[in-house]
Design an enzyme around this catalytic site. Sequence first.
Site, PDB file in Angstrom:
ATOM      1  CE1 TYR A  66      -3.310  -2.980   0.460  1.00 27.30           C
ATOM      2  CE2 TYR A  66      -3.556  -2.359   2.639  1.00 27.30           C
ATOM      3  CZ  TYR A  66      -3.986  -3.065   1.533  1.00 27.30           C
ATOM      4  OH  TYR A  66      -4.847  -4.092   1.736  1.00 27.30           O
ATOM      5  N   PRO A 222     -19.096   1.855  -3.547  1.00 32.32           N
ATOM      6  CG  PRO A 222     -18.835   3.426  -2.208  1.00 32.32           C
ATOM      7  CD  PRO A 222     -18.727   2.986  -3.373  1.00 32.32           C
TER       8      PRO A 222
END
Length: 288
Positions: A66, A222
Amino acid sequence: MSTYSPSSDQFTPAGSGIVFNRVGYGAMQLAGPHVWGPPKDRAAAVAVLRAAIELGVNHIDTADFYGPHVTNQIIREALHPYRDGLTITTKIGFVRGADQSWLPAASPQQLRDAVHDNLRNLGLEALDVVNYRAPGVQGPDDTPIGEAMATMLRLKQEGLIRHIGVSNVTARQVAEAQAIAPIVCVQNQYNLAHRGDDALIDTLAAQGVAYVPFFPLGGFSPLQSDTLTGVAAALGAQPMQVALAWLLQRAPNMMVIPGTSSVAHLRDNVAAGALRLDAATVAALDAM
């Protein structure tokens, strides 16, 4: 919703001795856009991590790819020296290309290098839990993972890893991994709209293995549903809180690691642990 402490709802994988509070925190969003480079506001990222600990979170999920390296370095800045009882789970098996691509990196040397990168950037001498993320950028591809798991076992025997997990895997790959080394957790995509692991979750629950869904709220897309919105309104909660509560009620071995770069959003995510869904509500959500 009532006041909620994550320590009131825990799970310990069989044979591990780790006491996980079932509501944890996923650190992916602490890096810059597309999980690349530094965040726009590093101080805010540090503040989110410190707030998570103060709210009772004792499980942080991360990976040295990341950023790359950025998220682990922020975790170290915010939380080192780490509190007793905090478990940091990381992932290896991928690296980032210069074009921000996600590239499988599972040779023995690549896995060893990844472990040392995590140790260095987190400031640790041993990693609590390391998930081997199997190949397949769009999802599990069911390729054999025995060689990688043998390397993971060697790293554990050397004391660099305390516990082993697997990620982005099929049920067959889980069984292959378990034939080589004890597995404490499986981390796969699972949420209200993506339920392909239902049978695997139940199998793992019977074995005492934790199941940790990534993208519990849909990830880069989402969750959106009239049913979810209606249930949330009826309960006086937010839709994403209902989605997290549904996961927590799905199985006792389920642990959630919603990510955010906002302290306010973090508080909402943690508070979702107090939400209780009755049977009719669960049935409505199951039918989505």
